[in-house]
Design an enzyme around this catalytic site. Structure first.
Site, PDB file in Angstrom:
ATOM      1  N   GLU A   6      47.377  38.895  37.757  1.00  0.00           N
ATOM      2  CA  GLU A   6      46.349  38.982  37.898  1.00  0.00           C
ATOM      3  C   GLU A   6      46.785  38.670  39.926  1.00  0.00           C
ATOM      4  O   GLU A   6      45.583  38.597  40.360  1.00  0.00           O
ATOM      5  CB  GLU A   6      45.442  37.514  37.004  1.00  0.00           C
ATOM      6  CG  GLU A   6      44.004  37.969  37.516  1.00  0.00           C
ATOM      7  CD  GLU A   6      43.430  36.801  36.730  1.00  0.00           C
ATOM      8  OE1 GLU A   6      42.952  37.196  36.040  1.00  0.00           O
ATOM      9  OE2 GLU A   6      43.360  35.520  37.268  1.00  0.00           O
ATOM     10  N   HIS A  60      63.979  42.228  17.179  1.00  0.00           N
ATOM     11  CA  HIS A  60      63.898  43.339  15.888  1.00  0.00           C
ATOM     12  C   HIS A  60      62.409  44.529  16.206  1.00  0.00           C
ATOM     13  O   HIS A  60      62.411  44.763  14.411  1.00  0.00           O
ATOM     14  CB  HIS A  60      64.174  42.475  14.496  1.00  0.00           C
ATOM     15  CG  HIS A  60      64.885  41.685  14.725  1.00  0.00           C
ATOM     16  ND1 HIS A  60      66.329  42.488  13.464  1.00  0.00           N
ATOM     17  CD2 HIS A  60      65.540  40.661  15.273  1.00  0.00           C
ATOM     18  CE1 HIS A  60      67.624  40.706  13.858  1.00  0.00           C
ATOM     19  NE2 HIS A  60      66.880  40.475  14.462  1.00  0.00           N
ATOM     20  N   LYS A 109      33.227  43.363  33.004  1.00  0.00           N
ATOM     21  CA  LYS A 109      31.687  42.710  32.465  1.00  0.00           C
ATOM     22  C   LYS A 109      30.590  43.638  32.950  1.00  0.00           C
ATOM     23  O   LYS A 109      29.338  43.747  32.478  1.00  0.00           O
ATOM     24  CB  LYS A 109      32.115  41.437  33.576  1.00  0.00           C
ATOM     25  CG  LYS A 109      33.038  40.485  33.120  1.00  0.00           C
ATOM     26  CD  LYS A 109      32.840  39.389  33.851  1.00  0.00           C
ATOM     27  CE  LYS A 109      34.294  38.626  33.946  1.00  0.00           C
ATOM     28  NZ  LYS A 109      34.536  37.200  34.708  1.00  0.00           N
TER      29      LYS A 109
HETATM   30  O1  PA5 Z   1      41.739  33.583  37.063  1.00  0.00           O
HETATM   31  C1  PA5 Z   1      40.617  33.703  36.626  1.00  0.00           C
HETATM   32  O2  PA5 Z   1      39.797  33.549  37.404  1.00  0.00           O
HETATM   33  C2  PA5 Z   1      40.121  34.534  35.455  1.00  0.00           C
HETATM   34  O3  PA5 Z   1      40.952  34.594  34.247  1.00  0.00           O
HETATM   35  C3  PA5 Z   1      39.193  33.255  35.062  1.00  0.00           C
HETATM   36  O4  PA5 Z   1      39.719  31.948  34.698  1.00  0.00           O
HETATM   37  C4  PA5 Z   1      38.323  34.086  33.518  1.00  0.00           C
HETATM   38  O5  PA5 Z   1      38.112  34.900  33.603  1.00  0.00           O
HETATM   39  C5  PA5 Z   1      37.467  32.351  33.300  1.00  0.00           C
HETATM   40  O6  PA5 Z   1      36.351  32.200  33.723  1.00  0.00           O
HETATM   41  P1  PA5 Z   1      35.797  31.305  34.185  1.00  0.00           P
HETATM   42  O7  PA5 Z   1      36.197  29.796  34.094  1.00  0.00           O
HETATM   43  O8  PA5 Z   1      35.028  31.119  35.568  1.00  0.00           O
HETATM   44  O9  PA5 Z   1      34.990  30.696  32.899  1.00  0.00           O
END
Ligand code: PA5
Length: 430
Positions: free
Chosen positions: A285, A306, A420
């Site tokens: 990310e 394996h 989303k």
């Molecule tokens: O790193 C990130 O921003 C995402 O992985 C969020 O942690 C994830 O989408 C969860 O978001 P939230 O904590 O707002 O529910």
């Protein structure tokens, strides 16, 4: 002293020392950008100081809540997704028994990290006749997966303990002021913990996001934070080749520049599987944007030798490997001789499983390097809270440096919104 060590001897045939020297200078400059807060995404650098600067009053409340959960709950259901669950899961899996004794304390389970009806139904069945509590974690307070899951467990708790009783078993970790979860928590009187504004989800393991579930699992969070602090102090001072996080950032960028677009993080301890999952989010990310970034993959060895071993040995040469090594297994099994030696294993009599595991790791690294795969090694002493705290900080720090070296903002995630929008449209969200 560094708790985390880095070894790139098995990149020698790919990396010219002069190139490495140049890249180490770039890594040093990227670290300056990180430290001075002058780079993109500098609003999200709160994680850098978390092992030093945290809200002591809130930390005491976390410990008190964990003690209460351990005294009144057989199960803690932790509801969250992505950065709001992977850190806690990684630490708990690394530091707790794979096969705990009956009645050995609160079991921490995870939910809301998918929308699987099968998983949710099974977990409801598992907890409904047990005493349980819920820690719902969402920074935005609006993420669909944890929100719908929380609705189910809230009803279960309210049916079981009444509205007031349920409220005493629900802990909400969210933004200090915004979002549906914060409003709901305030309206219902849940105990709340704050996710700092300047810490992104994937960097939040040392905030209440990770600390409450980790403490509820019975893990020493002081030592976890202490390990991260020791590593932070070391990484902040160590220069050039003395700094393992700068080296890791530099070497992975050099390899990426020479066409190695996949990094496989490998472990030889099943308990580290979720450290890899957490690391995948952290680096994926942070770096995967603007058409750039190393694809972070993971393998659990020797298990995956394996299944994936063939591809790594002889498939397209697109990857490099980073092997996580635990020096001291703490527990071990010694193999004994048998009178008949029918299985032909008496040559190993007196050897430990750790010896076998280490030879497997060495043999694999040799074979892969011979098969044209660069192999990096990251090692630490043992599966202890100190070392795991240090490891988390080490990866976060090198990720910040590496992202700046790559020329991206390592602290945003604009791409995660796309699915989303489609999902909400398909679900008919007003
Ligand atoms: O790193 C990130 O921003 C995402 O992985 C969020 O942690 C994830 O989408 C969860 O978001 P939230 O904590 O707002 O529910």
């Amino acid at each position: 002293m560094a708790l985390i060590k880095f070894d790139d001897a098995r990149t020698a045939k790919y990396i010219d020392p002069s190139v490495k020297k140049e890249c180490m200078e770039l890594a040093g400059s990227a670290r300056e950008v990180l430290r001075s807060g002058t780079g993109e995404g500098s609003d999200f650098l709160g994680w850098l100081r978390l092992p030093f600067d945290y809200d002591r009053e809130e930390y005491s409340r976390i410990k008190a809540a964990a003690r209460k959960i351990r005294s009144d709950s057989e199960v803690l259901v932790v509801i969250g997704i992505g950065g709001s669950y992977l850190g806690a899961r990684a630490v708990i899996d690394a530091l707790t028994e794979a096969f705990p004794k009956e009645n050995s304390g609160t079991k921490v389970v995870f939910a809301g990290n998918s929308v699987s009806p099968v998983y949710l139904s099974s977990l409801v069945e598992f907890v409904k006749d047990r005493d349980f509590s819920v820690n719902v974690i969402s920074k935005s307070g609006t993420t669909t997966e944890p929100a719908v899951t929380f609705r189910v467990f809230r009803k279960l708790l309210e049916d079981k303990y009444g509205e007031e009783g349920a409220a005493r078993r629900i802990y909400a970790t969210t933004d200090k002021a915004r979002g549906a979860l914060k409003s709901l928590a305030d309206a219902k009187g849940y105990e709340t913990f704050v996710i700092p504004d300047d810490v992104g989800g994937r960097f939040s393991v040392l905030t209440p996001v990770g600390l409450l579930p980790i403490a509820a699992a019975g893990i020493d969070t002081d030592s976890l934070i202490g390990g991260a602090r020791a590593e932070a102090e070391f990484l902040d001072k160590a220069e050039g080749l003395q700094n393992p996080a700068l080296q890791y950032a530099a070497v992975r960028n050099i390899l990426y520049g020479s066409g190695r677009a996949v990094e496989i993080l490998e472990n030889y301890e099943p308990g580290l599987h979720f450290i890899t999952e957490w690391w995948k989010q952290l680096f994926g990310e942070s770096e995967g944007k603007q058409g750039k970034g190393i694809f972070p993959a993971g393998c659990d060895f020797t298990t995956d030798l394996h299944s994936m071993g063939q591809y790594i040995q002889e498939g397209p040469r697109i990857m490099f490997e980073t092997v996580l090594t635990v020096e001291d297994p703490v527990k071990d099994v010694t193999l004994e001789a048998t009178g008949d030696d029918l299985d032909g294993l008496n040559y190993l009599a007196g050897r430990t499983m750790d010896f076998v595991n280490k030879q497997a790791a060495e043999g694999t690294a040799m074979a892969h390097y011979d098969g044209d795969v660069p192999v990096l090694k990251i090692s630490f002493d043992a599966l202890t809270p100190e070392c795991i705290g240090a490891l988390l900080y080490f990866f976060e720090y090198s990720c910040g440096v590496s992202g700046y070296m790559l020329g991206v903002n390592p602290f945003n995630q604009p791409g995660v919104e796309a699915y989303k929008k489609n999902m909400f449209r398909l679900l008919g969200k007003p």
